[in-house]
Design an enzyme around this catalytic site. Structure first.
Site, PDB file in Angstrom:
ATOM      1  N   LEU A   1     -10.236   5.944   9.581  1.00 12.13           N
ATOM      2  CA  LEU A   1     -10.246   5.199  11.022  1.00 12.13           C
ATOM      3  C   LEU A   1     -11.814   4.676  11.265  1.00 12.13           C
ATOM      4  O   LEU A   1     -12.163   3.739  12.032  1.00 12.13           O
ATOM      5  CB  LEU A   1      -9.799   5.979  12.007  1.00 12.13           C
ATOM      6  CG  LEU A   1      -8.455   6.452  11.917  1.00 12.13           C
ATOM      7  CD1 LEU A   1      -8.282   7.396  13.067  1.00 12.13           C
ATOM      8  CD2 LEU A   1      -7.478   5.303  11.858  1.00 12.13           C
ATOM      9  N   GLN A   2     -12.736   5.007  10.378  1.00  5.46           N
ATOM     10  CA  GLN A   2     -14.102   4.558  10.515  1.00  5.46           C
ATOM     11  C   GLN A   2     -14.239   3.145  10.020  1.00  5.46           C
ATOM     12  O   GLN A   2     -15.094   2.427  10.387  1.00  5.46           O
ATOM     13  CB  GLN A   2     -15.141   5.550   9.567  1.00  5.46           C
ATOM     14  CG  GLN A   2     -16.550   5.181   9.204  1.00  5.46           C
ATOM     15  CD  GLN A   2     -16.729   4.793   7.711  1.00  5.46           C
ATOM     16  OE1 GLN A   2     -15.617   4.451   6.857  1.00  5.46           O
ATOM     17  NE2 GLN A   2     -17.814   4.595   7.329  1.00  5.46           N
TER      18      GLN A   2
ATOM     19  N   CYS B   1      -7.437 -15.855 -19.688  1.00  7.35           N
ATOM     20  CA  CYS B   1      -7.308 -17.054 -19.139  1.00  7.35           C
ATOM     21  C   CYS B   1      -7.888 -18.269 -20.213  1.00  7.35           C
ATOM     22  O   CYS B   1      -7.759 -19.321 -19.556  1.00  7.35           O
ATOM     23  CB  CYS B   1      -7.943 -17.251 -17.797  1.00  7.35           C
ATOM     24  SG  CYS B   1      -9.710 -17.283 -17.995  1.00  7.35           S
TER      25      CYS B   1
ATOM     26  N   CYS C   1     -13.787   7.050  -6.101  1.00  6.96           N
ATOM     27  CA  CYS C   1     -14.009   6.706  -5.042  1.00  6.96           C
ATOM     28  C   CYS C   1     -14.013   7.457  -3.664  1.00  6.96           C
ATOM     29  O   CYS C   1     -14.454   7.222  -2.686  1.00  6.96           O
ATOM     30  CB  CYS C   1     -12.676   5.532  -4.962  1.00  6.96           C
ATOM     31  SG  CYS C   1     -12.777   4.680  -6.236  1.00  6.96           S
TER      32      CYS C   1
ATOM     33  N   ASN D   1      -9.856  -1.277  -6.491  1.00  7.89           N
ATOM     34  CA  ASN D   1      -9.813  -0.159  -7.683  1.00  7.89           C
ATOM     35  C   ASN D   1      -9.616  -1.168  -8.789  1.00  7.89           C
ATOM     36  O   ASN D   1      -8.842  -2.022  -8.877  1.00  7.89           O
ATOM     37  CB  ASN D   1      -8.793   0.945  -6.995  1.00  7.89           C
ATOM     38  CG  ASN D   1      -7.419   0.608  -7.442  1.00  7.89           C
ATOM     39  OD1 ASN D   1      -6.912   0.288  -8.507  1.00  7.89           O
ATOM     40  ND2 ASN D   1      -6.790   0.578  -6.195  1.00  7.89           N
TER      41      ASN D   1
ATOM     42  N   ASP E   1       0.830  -1.296   0.111  1.00  6.79           N
ATOM     43  CA  ASP E   1       0.007   0.206   0.085  1.00  6.79           C
ATOM     44  C   ASP E   1       0.845   1.420   0.010  1.00  6.79           C
ATOM     45  O   ASP E   1       1.802   1.376   0.785  1.00  6.79           O
ATOM     46  CB  ASP E   1      -0.978   0.035   1.202  1.00  6.79           C
ATOM     47  CG  ASP E   1      -2.156   0.865   1.230  1.00  6.79           C
ATOM     48  OD1 ASP E   1      -1.796   2.231   0.721  1.00  6.79           O
ATOM     49  OD2 ASP E   1      -3.243   0.543   1.258  1.00  6.79           O
TER      50      ASP E   1
HETATM   51 ZN   LIG Z   1     -10.634 -15.291 -17.810  1.00  7.65          ZN
END
Ligand SMILES: [Zn+2]
Length: 379
Positions: free
Chosen positions: A177-178, A358, A298, A237, A168
Site C-alpha cells: 500500500l506504500q 526481432c 525483489c 520482473n 496478476d
Molecule cells: Zn530485438
C-alpha cells in the site's frame, strides 16, 4: 484589433434586440446544449467562409464558445475580414449556464456522461471526439496490478480506455500500500486484480475491466494478447519481461516497458513487432536475462513509494499516445529517471540486426519461461 467582450446577460439583451448569436464550438460540443437562440457554426467553418454564414458585414453578431477564448479569436478573424459589428461572449457557454440563462436542451440520444467526463479531452484538437472514441474502443493489457500497474491502470481508466485486461496472480499485502494505490487497507488478502477492478469501477464505470488472476506464462500469453492494442509491462520482473517482449514481437503489438529500482526508474516503448529492423526490442539491449544470483532479490530491495508512480504514468502516457497516434512515441529511446537528482536522461537504442527474436527475416524461436527470481511480493 480589440474585440468587444460582453457578459452573457449583456449578450442576451443584444440578442433580444436582434443581434445574431453564433455558437462556434464543434458539433459534438454543441450537442450537449447551446445558449438559447444560438445557431451553430464551428469556428473553422465560420472563419473559412464567413460570407456564407453571415452575408451582411454590418449585421450585429455575437459569438459564443465554451469559455470565451475561441469565440474571441473567431471574432478577431471576422473583424479582420471586414465584419464590422462582432462581439464575443466572455466566459462562454459555461458562464452563460452558470448565470442561469436559458439553454437549448441537449440533442436527443446524446451521451451526456461521455461528453462531461471527457470534456477536457474533447476540447483538445489532437484528441477530440475521434480520439476519445478510439480510446473507448481500445483494449490495453496491463501486466501486473502492482506499483507500475496501479498508477497506469488508474489513469488509463480515467482517460477512457474502453477495456483494461489486468493480469496478476498476487494478493494485496499491507507492504504494497506504500505505492500500489489501486488497493486499500480493507482489501488486504484479496486478489489484486479484483481489488483493482473495485477501485477502477468506482472511478470510471465506463471502462470494462477484465481481471485475470493468473501468473503470466507461455501457456496463457497468447490468450492474454488476443485482441489487445497495446501492452503495458507493469510486472517488473525478468521472466515476464522477456516473455512479453517475445510475444509482442510475434504478435506485432507495441510494448510499453517500465522498471523501477530504489530511487531510479526507466521506461521505453518496444515496437519491433510492427517495425522489424527499424525499432529495437528488449532483447536487442539484453539478449538474455542475468543469472538469478546476479539479479536483485525483489522481496528485499526497497523502492521509493512515489517512484513507480512517476514511471507508471510515463508508461500510461505512452499508451495513450500509441492509441491516439499522436506525438513521438518513446521508440528507440530509453528514458531513465533519477529521483534523488531529479534528472531525466535519454539514451538512443538501436535495433540489433542479429537479435535472436526481432531481426528481420528471423523465424520466431519460441517462448522461454525463465525461472522466477522473485518468490516474494513483486515491486
Ligand atoms: Zn530485438
Amino acid at each position: 484589433m480589440t474585440i468587444q467582450e460582453l457578459s452573457p446577460a449583456e449578450a442576451r439583451q443584444r440578442q433580444a434586440r436582434g443581434a445574431r448569436l453564433i455558437d462556434v464550438r464543434e458539433a459534438h460540443e454543441r450537442a450537449t446544449g447551446m445558449a438559447e437562440g444560438a445557431q451553430g457554426v464551428a469556428k473553422g467553418a465560420l472563419e473559412a467562409a464567413p460570407a456564407t454564414h453571415v452575408p451582411d458585414r454590418d449585421a450585429p453578431l455575437l459569438l459564443i464558445c465554451q469559455t470565451g477564448a475561441r469565440s474571441r479569436a473567431a471574432a478577431e478573424a471576422l473583424a479582420a475580414q471586414g465584419w464590422r459589428d462582432v462581439a464575443s461572449v466572455a466566459g462562454g457557454t459555461t458562464r452563460w449556464q452558470a448565470e442561469g440563462l436559458p439553454l437549448t436542451p441537449p440533442d436527443a440520444g446524446i451521451d451526456l456522461d461521455f461528453h462531461e467526463r471527457y470534456s477536457r479531452h474533447l476540447r483538445l484538437p489532437e484528441i477530440g471526439l475521434d480520439g476519445q472514441t478510439r480510446l473507448a474502443e481500445a483494449t490495453v493489457l496491463v501486466v501486473g496490478a502492482g506499483g507500475l500497474g496501479s498508477p497506469a491502470a488508474y489513469y488509463l481508466a480515467a482517460a477512457g480506455v474502453g477495456t483494461l485486461r489486468i493480469a496478476d496472480d498476487d494478493v494485496v499485502d499491507r507492504s504494497n500500500l506504500q505505492r500500489q494505490i489501486l488497493h486499500a487497507e480493507e482489501r488486504i488478502g484479496q486478489p489484486k486484480v479484483l481489488s483493482a477492478a473495485t477501485t477502477l469501477a468506482g472511478l470510471n464505470p465506463r471502462t470494462r475491466i477484465e481481471p485475470v488472476a493468473e501468473r503470466v506464462t507461455s501457456a496463457n500469453i497468447d490468450r492474454l494478447l488476443d485482441g489487445v492494442d497495446v501492452v503495458l509491462d507493469g510486472a517488473d520482473n525478468f521472466p515476464v519481461r522477456y516473455l512479453l517482449n517475445d510475444a509482442c514481437v510475434l504478435h506485432r503489438k507495441p510494448l510499453v516497458y517500465g522498471a523501477v529500482h530504489r530511487f531510479e526508474g526507466q521506461a521505453s516503448v518496444f515496437d519491433a513487432g510492427r517495425q522489424r529492423g527499424a525499432c529495437p526490442c528488449y532483447r536487442c539491449l539484453f539478449p538474455e536475462p542475468p543469472p538469478p544470483e546476479a539479479a536483485p532479490n525483489c522481496s528485499e530491495v526497497g523502492v521509493l513509494g512515489v517512484l513507480p508512480g512517476v514511471i507508471g504514468l510515463l508508461q500510461a502516457t505512452e499508451v495513450l499516445k500509441l492509441l491516439l497516434g499522436i506525438g513521438e512515441p518513446l521508440r528507440g529511446r530509453l528514458l531513465q529517471f533519477d529521483a534523488l537528482r531529479m534528472q531525466f536522461r535519454q539514451t538512443r537504442l538501436a535495433p540489433d540486426p542479429d537479435c535472436p527474436v526481432c531481426a528481420p527475416g528471423r523465424d520466431f524461436p519460441g517462448y522461454i519461461d525463465y525461472a522466477a527470481f522473485c518468490s516474494g511480493p513483486r515491486t
